[in-house]
Design an enzyme around this catalytic site. Structure first.
Site, PDB file in Angstrom:
ATOM      1  N   GLY A 109       0.916  -1.363  -0.165  1.00 43.77           N
ATOM      2  CA  GLY A 109       0.076   0.064   0.271  1.00 43.77           C
ATOM      3  C   GLY A 109       0.702   1.416  -0.042  1.00 43.77           C
ATOM      4  O   GLY A 109       0.086   2.156   0.203  1.00 43.77           O
TER       5      GLY A 109
ATOM      6  N   CYS B 203     -28.370  -9.590 -15.711  1.00 42.30           N
ATOM      7  CA  CYS B 203     -27.074  -9.659 -17.411  1.00 42.30           C
ATOM      8  C   CYS B 203     -28.034 -10.047 -18.364  1.00 42.30           C
ATOM      9  O   CYS B 203     -28.738 -10.644 -18.230  1.00 42.30           O
ATOM     10  CB  CYS B 203     -25.545 -10.652 -16.947  1.00 42.30           C
ATOM     11  SG  CYS B 203     -25.081  -9.827 -18.939  1.00 42.30           S
TER      12      CYS B 203
ATOM     13  N   CYS C 288     -26.683 -12.820 -20.652  1.00 41.92           N
ATOM     14  CA  CYS C 288     -26.182 -13.931 -19.976  1.00 41.92           C
ATOM     15  C   CYS C 288     -26.668 -15.134 -18.575  1.00 41.92           C
ATOM     16  O   CYS C 288     -26.047 -15.638 -18.445  1.00 41.92           O
ATOM     17  CB  CYS C 288     -24.422 -14.432 -19.100  1.00 41.92           C
ATOM     18  SG  CYS C 288     -23.601 -13.392 -18.249  1.00 41.92           S
TER      19      CYS C 288
ATOM     20  N   CYS D 139     -22.703  -7.834 -18.511  1.00 40.95           N
ATOM     21  CA  CYS D 139     -21.579  -8.041 -17.806  1.00 40.95           C
ATOM     22  C   CYS D 139     -20.827  -7.072 -18.470  1.00 40.95           C
ATOM     23  O   CYS D 139     -20.698  -6.408 -19.952  1.00 40.95           O
ATOM     24  CB  CYS D 139     -21.649  -9.220 -18.110  1.00 40.95           C
ATOM     25  SG  CYS D 139     -21.684 -10.400 -17.218  1.00 40.95           S
TER      26      CYS D 139
ATOM     27  N   CYS E 213     -18.751 -13.115 -19.511  1.00 40.93           N
ATOM     28  CA  CYS E 213     -19.652 -13.219 -20.129  1.00 40.93           C
ATOM     29  C   CYS E 213     -20.351 -14.046 -20.757  1.00 40.93           C
ATOM     30  O   CYS E 213     -21.412 -14.644 -21.369  1.00 40.93           O
ATOM     31  CB  CYS E 213     -20.672 -11.769 -20.495  1.00 40.93           C
ATOM     32  SG  CYS E 213     -22.605 -11.555 -21.138  1.00 40.93           S
TER      33      CYS E 213
END
Lengths: 305, 374, 209
Positions: A38, A247, A250, A272, A278
């Site tokens: 970080g 979605c 899909c 998606c 997808c």
């Protein structure tokens, strides 16, 4: 030079474009970044043959780690087909000759802008993020001299004040992307402009995550299995976006969706954002409620430009 | 109908072909030759070399041709090429006092050793479009320079220095390492070596605006153009193995030394202080702006309070680079629909909440009337 | 931090056979080692011939990570060997420093006699990256005994030990961990493997050693 092949390129430039001294410098920064999760390690970012702000940090990180046997996936907005992803993938194919893939599961290095793939990443994979503004405190304090001190002293009160002001004003934290995280209980970090939907995927991820900010000259990292918490308050816990429908292509739920405008009368569909995810689902027989409208090459407007 | 943006590769290729066609323009018009650019657009070439940090007239001309005259694009091309070049070492400092001067003016003395030498300049021209040029008019007669090229012309600041009126040139220990901002990330506070490097690469327009602002009172300096000179200097390289310097060649540079009044401080007597500008090629506006901003940025060292934008080191140095700036501004062209989707969802939700609150408030506004009635 | 001209007496042993691709592979080993502390990362076959007491693995890491920007400290066993000094100078250009606290990297060939870890650079509050990375040559490494490591890069916890190490090593590394985010990072180099011990790893010793 667009259509140059790797063999052709290798006559004039080094493998992965960067010279070895530059790679060494970046590699050293990556090692420090891994050792202090970080923390933003300054590095002598080079001028790259694509503009600052267009992925130069991610490209330099990828160029420093990539080997001839790596398999590269390049995504922007979750998709392999967005123009800049196409351009950057082309850059690496040309400068390294490595195999490129759109399949998340087949890639050893995934360079991304703004998304984390839906499919959980594995230990043999490295996720490289393109980062525009690496400093999570920058919008609150524009001066590097000040923010560096705040990180040194672990003085993150300003960030909590900002989030709390949001709650007071809007009843919730009005940050939807680039939502700040605390890494390994020490550094507040910018996760790059991924939607906050993706934040939980960073926590304890199996894969190594590397972040490159070329213009701002910073590299940082989250090692595998590292604690990554989105900042929040006890009475206002962190929440991710929820979509009301699955979605349209899909039928996937609990994934990040792109809103697509279908006409000028307000009709829209949600699909998606992760195009590989997808496609994979559709290949495996999952059908969404608007899937009858197939995507064919003949309807391919992009190719006519 | 939903059309996924596929085949981006082909689209990109076609877009680049279109650009290439437009770049060439009408093919019945002869293509530009690099020599023409180098000879006839030398001020553009100078700017590209200076902000591109690469002294190569031919490559700068190529970059200008390739970029259709978009100088920031040309600067970017040169920078990207420059990073791939192997670095053999650092040259010796150039000596501008030993310059073969083509132009040298001072605004501080009517006459001075070496004299005023106007040289090639647009100064004092009448800015009238020259339609002879449009008609491909006749060449001007060749002009013979009237000066002795071998003569070294002392710098005005050195003349002032002799009188003790000018702050001395900063003395740097011989083993001091000059920073290199192309090799190290910028760190604040930055020393003057790094600041000057940054300004030398900085965008001319940005420095011009900042320099101008100091004149209008934002950072109140009182500058005099002590000297501006343009000409050729030798570039020498010290070869470790040989133990002596060898000349690499000559380069054109423009130098500006601004002289600023300084009222003195607890540590320094009242005297004149310098602002310095140097750039490859002929780049007067650039070096003058640079000198103004350099002086403004010396506020910390001279004990002046930093109150104006031009004195704000982090602000100036972080935003001077036009390659960085153009990249980040133009990256807004890239797709951002994932983040925009996140914002859409939030704003929709906040609007719903807002409407709900409005309705509640409206209901409450009616409410008390009923309560009062009871 | 000055490096006198090389003035080599004889040609040093050759460096990496394929500088570009070998360096990438070695770096990947080091990266994975630090990203997964305590895990034993296998080195590629390099066929390096290096002057003793430099070991092949330490030399490989040095050739991959060092250059003129990285002051390097050599432990006395290495520093006294002209061939080692020449080899490193010739292939990396790294300035050799006498003071451990000036070093970006330290090469340790005799860990049993290693100087105090607190003598190396640990970085500053504002720049914790300005610290020394120790490359320590060892004979053996194991995941079945030794210190228990946890923290970033480790799913739950893992055991790790290397030999030979001085008895003071683990207590010193525990002290190093308390400086976090400052501190040194360690790469252990056995003849065949590399393991990492970054400052972020929490160390506990189960039994008295």
């Amino acid at each position: 030079m667009t259509e140059q092949t790797y063999d052709n390129f290798a006559d004039h430039y080094n493998f992965a474009y960067l010279d070895e001294q530059t790679k060494r410098m970046i590699r050293r920064a990556i090692l420090k970044a891994i050792a202090v999760p970080g923390y933003q390690v300054p590095f002598a970012s080079r001028e790259m043959p694509m503009p600052y702000g267009w992925g130069t940090g991610g490209v330099q990180v990828t160029a420093a780690i990539i080997g001839a046997n790596d398999v590269l996936k390049m995504i922007d907005q979750g998709s392999d087909d967005t123009t800049n992803a196409v351009a950057l993938r082309g850059f690496f194919v040309k400068t390294t000759g490595v195999e490129a893939t759109t399949k998340t599961s087949e890639a050893t290095i995934i360079q991304t802008r703004h998304r984390i793939p839906e499919e959980p990443l594995k230990a043999n994979q490295t996720l490289v993020y393109q980062v525009p503004i690496p400093e999570p405190l920058r919008k609150l304090e524009p001066r590097e001299t000040e923010t560096r001190k705040m990180h040194a002293l672990e003085e993150y009160g300003l960030m909590h004040v900002k989030l709390y002001e949001d709650i007071a004003k809007y009843g919730e934290i009005a940050t939807t992307y680039a939502y700040p995280v605390l890494v390994n209980d020490r550094y507040v970090m910018d996760p790059s402009p991924i939607p906050k939907f993706d934040n939980p995927k960073m926590h304890e991820m199996e894969a190594l995550q590397l972040f490159g900010a070329g213009r701002e000259k910073r590299i940082y990292a989250v090692p595998p299995h590292t604690k990554v918490e989105s900042l929040d308050f006890e009475d206002y816990p962190f929440e991710i976006q929820k979509f009301e429908e699955p979605c349209a292509l899909c039928g996937a739920e609990n994934v990040y969706l792109d809103e697509v405008i279908l006409d000028d009368k307000g009709a829209r569909m949600f699909v998606c954002s992760d195009s590989d995810f997808c496609e994979d689902r559709r290949e495996n027989g999952h059908v969404g409620h608007m899937a009858a409208n197939p995507i064919t090459e003949s309807e391919n407007r992009g190719a006519d430009a | 109908m939903y059309v996924a943006v596929k085949g981006g590769e082909k689209a990109i290729r076609n877009a680049h072909k279109l650009m290439e066609r437009d770049r060439r323009g009408d093919r019945s018009v002869p293509a530009l030759e690099l020599k023409q650019i180098a000879e006839q657009l030398y001020l553009s070439v100078s700017r590209v070399m200076s902000e591109g940090s690469l002294y190569d007239v031919e490559l700068a001309a190529l970059a200008i041709k390739q970029s259709r005259g978009d100088l920031i694009e040309a600067i970017f091309l040169l920078r990207a090429y420059r990073t791939t070049l192997p670095r053999f070492g650092y040259s010796e400092p150039i000596d501008t006092a030993a310059m073969l001067v083509r132009r040298r003016i001072s605004a501080t003395y009517k006459d001075l050793p070496g004299g005023q030498l106007l040289g090639p300049t647009y100064d004092y021209t009448h800015r009238l479009l020259n339609f002879k040029l449009a008609a491909d008019g006749e060449l001007p007669e060749s002009v013979q320079a009237e000066y002795d090229a071998a003569e070294e012309i002392p710098r005005v600041t050195d003349l002032l220095n002799a009188e003790g009126m000018m702050e001395p040139d900063p003395q740097v220990p011989s083993d001091a390492v000059v920073g290199d901002l192309t090799r190290e990330p910028m760190e604040f506070p930055a020393d003057r070596d790094i600041r000057l490097q940054n300004l030398a690469r900085g965008d001319e327009g940005f420095l011009l605006a900042l320099g101008y602002s100091t004149q209008r009172g934002f950072g109140g300096s009182h500058p005099f153009a002590g000297e501006i000179r343009f000409g050729e200097v030798d570039v020498d390289f010290f070869v470790e193995e040989l133990g002596f310097s060898v000349p690499l060649g000559r380069m054109s540079v423009t130098e500006c030394q601004m002289i600023n009044q300084f009222q003195g401080s607890t540590v320094a007597p009242p005297q004149f202080t310098r602002g310095y500008g140097l750039a490859p090629g002929q780049a007067e506006r650039k070096v003058m702006s640079m000198a103004l901003v350099d002086r403004a940025l010396r506020c910390r060292e001279l004990g002046e309070e930093a109150v104006a934008p031009a004195q704000d080191e982090e602000f100036v140095l972080s935003h001077s680079d036009n390659v960085q700036a153009t990249g980040f501004v133009e990256h807004l062209k890239l797709p951002h629909y994932v983040d925009f989707q996140a914002e859409l969802e939030l704003v929709r939700r906040m609007r719903k909440d807002w409407q709900a609150r409005q309705e509640v408030e409206a209901a409450q506004a009616n409410g008390p009337v009923e309560e009062a009635a009871q | 931090m000055t490096t006198p001209s090389l003035g080599l007496q004889k040609a040093p042993a050759p460096g990496l056979k394929n500088p570009v691709h070998d360096a990438q592979k070695i770096f990947k080993v080091a990266m994975n080692a630090l990203a997964r502390p305590g895990s034993l990362q296998e080195m590629p076959e390099l066929g390096l011939e290096v002057p003793a007491p430099l070991t092949q693995t330490v030399a490989a890491l040095a050739l991959t990570l060092l250059d003129y920007d990285t002051p390097v400290y050599l432990d006395p066993a290495l520093a006294q060997e002209v061939d080692v000094v020449d080899y490193l100078r010739f292939h990396t250009g790294a300035p050799i420093v006498a003071l451990a606290s000036d070093a970006a990297f330290a090469l340790i060939s005799d860990p049993a006699k290693m100087s105090a870890i607190s003598g190396f650079a640990v970085g500053t509050d504002e720049y914790p990256d300005r610290s020394t990375t120790l490359l320590i040559a060892v004979d053996d490494m194991t995941n079945t005994s030794g210190a228990t490591l946890s923290g970033p890069g480790i799913k739950t916890e893992t055991e790790f030990d290397a030999a030979p190490l001085s008895p003071a090593f683990w207590p010193q590394m525990i002290a190093n961990q308390t400086l976090y985010p400052l501190g040194v990072d360690v790469l252990f180099a056995s003849p065949t493997h590399v393991a990492g011990l970054p400052r972020s790893s929490k160390i506990s010793m189960k039994e008295a050693r």
